[in-house]
Design a protein around this motif. Structure first.
Motif, PDB file in Angstrom:
ATOM      1  N   GLN A   2     -28.957  40.745  48.267  1.00 53.05           N
ATOM      2  CA  GLN A   2     -28.607  39.680  47.354  1.00 53.05           C
ATOM      3  C   GLN A   2     -27.494  40.167  46.434  1.00 53.05           C
ATOM      4  O   GLN A   2     -27.599  41.212  45.800  1.00 53.05           O
ATOM      5  CB  GLN A   2     -29.864  39.310  46.555  1.00 53.05           C
ATOM      6  CG  GLN A   2     -29.925  37.863  46.167  1.00 53.05           C
ATOM      7  CD  GLN A   2     -30.290  36.950  47.323  1.00 53.05           C
ATOM      8  OE1 GLN A   2     -30.898  37.388  48.293  1.00 53.05           O
ATOM      9  NE2 GLN A   2     -29.904  35.702  47.250  1.00 53.05           N
ATOM     10  N   GLY A  42     -29.541  18.829  49.133  1.00 50.23           N
ATOM     11  CA  GLY A  42     -28.473  19.804  49.270  1.00 50.23           C
ATOM     12  C   GLY A  42     -27.978  20.270  47.916  1.00 50.23           C
ATOM     13  O   GLY A  42     -28.377  19.761  46.874  1.00 50.23           O
ATOM     14  N   LEU A  43     -27.101  21.268  47.929  1.00 54.94           N
ATOM     15  CA  LEU A  43     -26.561  21.811  46.686  1.00 54.94           C
ATOM     16  C   LEU A  43     -25.336  21.030  46.248  1.00 54.94           C
ATOM     17  O   LEU A  43     -24.556  20.551  47.076  1.00 54.94           O
ATOM     18  CB  LEU A  43     -26.175  23.280  46.866  1.00 54.94           C
ATOM     19  CG  LEU A  43     -27.304  24.293  46.698  1.00 54.94           C
ATOM     20  CD1 LEU A  43     -28.254  24.246  47.870  1.00 54.94           C
ATOM     21  CD2 LEU A  43     -26.739  25.689  46.520  1.00 54.94           C
ATOM     22  N   PHE A  88     -28.175  27.719  40.953  1.00 52.18           N
ATOM     23  CA  PHE A  88     -27.821  28.932  41.674  1.00 52.18           C
ATOM     24  C   PHE A  88     -26.425  29.388  41.287  1.00 52.18           C
ATOM     25  O   PHE A  88     -25.515  28.568  41.150  1.00 52.18           O
ATOM     26  CB  PHE A  88     -27.819  28.687  43.183  1.00 52.18           C
ATOM     27  CG  PHE A  88     -29.156  28.347  43.760  1.00 52.18           C
ATOM     28  CD1 PHE A  88     -29.592  27.028  43.803  1.00 52.18           C
ATOM     29  CD2 PHE A  88     -29.984  29.336  44.260  1.00 52.18           C
ATOM     30  CE1 PHE A  88     -30.835  26.710  44.344  1.00 52.18           C
ATOM     31  CE2 PHE A  88     -31.224  29.022  44.803  1.00 52.18           C
ATOM     32  CZ  PHE A  88     -31.641  27.712  44.839  1.00 52.18           C
ATOM     33  N   THR A  99     -14.452  32.298  53.244  1.00 51.19           N
ATOM     34  CA  THR A  99     -15.323  32.760  54.313  1.00 51.19           C
ATOM     35  C   THR A  99     -16.780  32.873  53.896  1.00 51.19           C
ATOM     36  O   THR A  99     -17.655  32.435  54.625  1.00 51.19           O
ATOM     37  CB  THR A  99     -14.892  34.125  54.862  1.00 51.19           C
ATOM     38  OG1 THR A  99     -14.813  35.063  53.785  1.00 51.19           O
ATOM     39  CG2 THR A  99     -13.555  34.049  55.545  1.00 51.19           C
ATOM     40  N   LEU A 101     -19.751  32.867  50.579  1.00 52.03           N
ATOM     41  CA  LEU A 101     -20.301  32.923  49.239  1.00 52.03           C
ATOM     42  C   LEU A 101     -21.671  33.564  49.337  1.00 52.03           C
ATOM     43  O   LEU A 101     -22.412  33.318  50.290  1.00 52.03           O
ATOM     44  CB  LEU A 101     -20.441  31.531  48.639  1.00 52.03           C
ATOM     45  CG  LEU A 101     -19.173  30.765  48.283  1.00 52.03           C
ATOM     46  CD1 LEU A 101     -19.543  29.399  47.713  1.00 52.03           C
ATOM     47  CD2 LEU A 101     -18.325  31.551  47.311  1.00 52.03           C
ATOM     48  N   PHE A 103     -25.226  33.758  47.510  1.00 54.97           N
ATOM     49  CA  PHE A 103     -26.015  33.029  46.521  1.00 54.97           C
ATOM     50  C   PHE A 103     -27.152  33.880  45.981  1.00 54.97           C
ATOM     51  O   PHE A 103     -27.733  34.697  46.697  1.00 54.97           O
ATOM     52  CB  PHE A 103     -26.612  31.769  47.164  1.00 54.97           C
ATOM     53  CG  PHE A 103     -25.634  30.666  47.352  1.00 54.97           C
ATOM     54  CD1 PHE A 103     -24.803  30.641  48.460  1.00 54.97           C
ATOM     55  CD2 PHE A 103     -25.529  29.651  46.424  1.00 54.97           C
ATOM     56  CE1 PHE A 103     -23.889  29.614  48.641  1.00 54.97           C
ATOM     57  CE2 PHE A 103     -24.618  28.621  46.594  1.00 54.97           C
ATOM     58  CZ  PHE A 103     -23.802  28.599  47.700  1.00 54.97           C
ATOM     59  N   GLY A 104     -27.477  33.647  44.705  1.00 48.59           N
ATOM     60  CA  GLY A 104     -28.678  34.229  44.124  1.00 48.59           C
ATOM     61  C   GLY A 104     -29.893  33.402  44.507  1.00 48.59           C
ATOM     62  O   GLY A 104     -29.796  32.427  45.247  1.00 48.59           O
TER      63      GLY A 104
ATOM     64  N   TYR B  34     -20.192  26.090  57.483  1.00 49.10           N
ATOM     65  CA  TYR B  34     -21.215  27.102  57.213  1.00 49.10           C
ATOM     66  C   TYR B  34     -22.601  26.551  57.538  1.00 49.10           C
ATOM     67  O   TYR B  34     -22.886  25.375  57.311  1.00 49.10           O
ATOM     68  CB  TYR B  34     -21.202  27.504  55.733  1.00 49.10           C
ATOM     69  CG  TYR B  34     -19.836  27.846  55.186  1.00 49.10           C
ATOM     70  CD1 TYR B  34     -18.995  26.846  54.723  1.00 49.10           C
ATOM     71  CD2 TYR B  34     -19.395  29.169  55.139  1.00 49.10           C
ATOM     72  CE1 TYR B  34     -17.741  27.147  54.215  1.00 49.10           C
ATOM     73  CE2 TYR B  34     -18.141  29.478  54.637  1.00 49.10           C
ATOM     74  CZ  TYR B  34     -17.315  28.459  54.171  1.00 49.10           C
ATOM     75  OH  TYR B  34     -16.081  28.761  53.682  1.00 49.10           O
ATOM     76  N   TYR B  36     -26.536  27.570  56.427  1.00 50.69           N
ATOM     77  CA  TYR B  36     -27.411  28.375  55.582  1.00 50.69           C
ATOM     78  C   TYR B  36     -28.859  28.028  55.902  1.00 50.69           C
ATOM     79  O   TYR B  36     -29.171  26.921  56.324  1.00 50.69           O
ATOM     80  CB  TYR B  36     -27.190  28.075  54.101  1.00 50.69           C
ATOM     81  CG  TYR B  36     -25.855  28.492  53.536  1.00 50.69           C
ATOM     82  CD1 TYR B  36     -24.763  27.646  53.580  1.00 50.69           C
ATOM     83  CD2 TYR B  36     -25.704  29.738  52.924  1.00 50.69           C
ATOM     84  CE1 TYR B  36     -23.547  28.014  53.022  1.00 50.69           C
ATOM     85  CE2 TYR B  36     -24.495  30.118  52.362  1.00 50.69           C
ATOM     86  CZ  TYR B  36     -23.424  29.248  52.411  1.00 50.69           C
ATOM     87  OH  TYR B  36     -22.228  29.621  51.868  1.00 50.69           O
ATOM     88  N   LEU B  44     -30.311  30.932  49.182  1.00 47.59           N
ATOM     89  CA  LEU B  44     -29.689  30.585  50.456  1.00 47.59           C
ATOM     90  C   LEU B  44     -29.261  31.838  51.206  1.00 47.59           C
ATOM     91  O   LEU B  44     -28.663  32.746  50.623  1.00 47.59           O
ATOM     92  CB  LEU B  44     -28.463  29.707  50.229  1.00 47.59           C
ATOM     93  CG  LEU B  44     -28.721  28.235  50.048  1.00 47.59           C
ATOM     94  CD1 LEU B  44     -29.357  27.962  48.710  1.00 47.59           C
ATOM     95  CD2 LEU B  44     -27.427  27.451  50.200  1.00 47.59           C
ATOM     96  N   LEU B  46     -26.859  32.949  54.244  1.00 43.91           N
ATOM     97  CA  LEU B  46     -25.788  32.523  55.141  1.00 43.91           C
ATOM     98  C   LEU B  46     -26.113  32.975  56.562  1.00 43.91           C
ATOM     99  O   LEU B  46     -26.370  34.156  56.804  1.00 43.91           O
ATOM    100  CB  LEU B  46     -24.455  33.116  54.686  1.00 43.91           C
ATOM    101  CG  LEU B  46     -23.235  32.804  55.544  1.00 43.91           C
ATOM    102  CD1 LEU B  46     -22.939  31.312  55.540  1.00 43.91           C
ATOM    103  CD2 LEU B  46     -22.028  33.591  55.061  1.00 43.91           C
ATOM    104  N   LEU B  90     -29.147  24.093  55.720  1.00 40.97           N
ATOM    105  CA  LEU B  90     -28.061  23.399  55.027  1.00 40.97           C
ATOM    106  C   LEU B  90     -26.734  23.719  55.692  1.00 40.97           C
ATOM    107  O   LEU B  90     -26.441  24.871  55.990  1.00 40.97           O
ATOM    108  CB  LEU B  90     -28.014  23.826  53.562  1.00 40.97           C
ATOM    109  CG  LEU B  90     -29.164  23.302  52.691  1.00 40.97           C
ATOM    110  CD1 LEU B  90     -29.333  24.175  51.468  1.00 40.97           C
ATOM    111  CD2 LEU B  90     -28.894  21.865  52.292  1.00 40.97           C
TER     112      LEU B  90
END
Lengths: 113, 112
Positions: A2, A42-43, A88, A99, A101, A103-104, B34, B36, B44, B46, B90
């Motif tokens: 993470q 979704g985010l 997040f 390309t 990211l 995420f926490g 992408y 996820y 999340l 990836l 996602l």
């Protein structure tokens, strides 16, 4: 592993109060973003702050970035019940534009009326 | 304006069955795409990303695969599902060198 870690994991406040969430990361970044996720959805992108910026505002949101401490904070002012969601942070890694990211695990915010 | 679609919204599958989840984007060309996975109460992870047709990068080795048969279509597949494949999947897209990602509504997969 993470990259971003949010703190606290959960936060409960009353409507009208401010909510502050923190994010720490490990490696050099191009930018840091905050996303919101309503339960089972979704985010949604909230705000992006670049590595050469220290503070950014968007409506009731204020984001700070301290690259020397590798940390960021998200402040939601005058919270509303509709702000109840998970938040997040995500870091865009150096030389990986477009390309990946990282995420926490998120902070779950509950705002009660 | 751009929109992103995912289907199905929910799926219940037995262990060992195949999987195909689809994601399509409208209103943009040559997006980065992408996949996820989000386990319950977690962040999340990836799984795959693609910067063009037929170009797939895998982040985590597993029994899942991804394909991009068309510019704005991204498919997540498995030949045999495992219990551990359960989760919320996602799809997201971004434009060129922009880092902001835009997410679809997700697919809730339960493997029994």
């Amino acid at each position: 592993s993470q990259q971003g870690e949010e703190d606290p994991q959960a936060l409960s406040i009353q409507e009208g109060e401010n909510a502050t969430m923190n994010c720490s990361y490990k490696t050099s970044i191009n930018n840091l973003q905050w996303y919101r996720q309503n339960s089972g959805r979704g985010l949604v992108h909230l705000i992006l702050i670049r590595s050469n910026e220290r503070e950014k505002h968007s409506g009731r949101l204020r984001v700070t970035l301290d690259t020397s401490k590798k940390s960021s904070s998200l402040l939601i002012t005058a919270s509303r019940a509709a702000d109840t969601a998970s938040y997040f942070c995500a870091t865009g890694l150096v030389n990986q534009a477009g390309t990946a990211l990282i995420f926490g695990k998120g902070t779950t915010l509950s705002v009660s009326s | 304006s751009q929109t992103i679609h995912q289907w199905p919204a929910t799926l219940v599958q037995p262990v060992g069955s195949p999987l195909s989840l689809e994601c399509t984007v409208e209103g943009t060309s040559n997006p980065n795409l992408y996949w996820y996975r989000q386990a319950a109460g977690r962040g999340l992870q990836l799984l795959f990303y693609s910067v063009g047709i037929g170009q797939i990068s895998s982040e985590v080795p597993q029994n899942l695969s991804a394909s991009r048969p068309q510019d704005r279509q991204f498919i997540l597949s498995s030949k045999k599902l495992l219990l551990s494949d359960s989760g919320f999947y996602l799809c997201a897209w971004s434009s060129g060198n922009e880092d902001t990602q835009y997410f679809g509504p997700g697919t809730r997969l339960t493997v029994l």
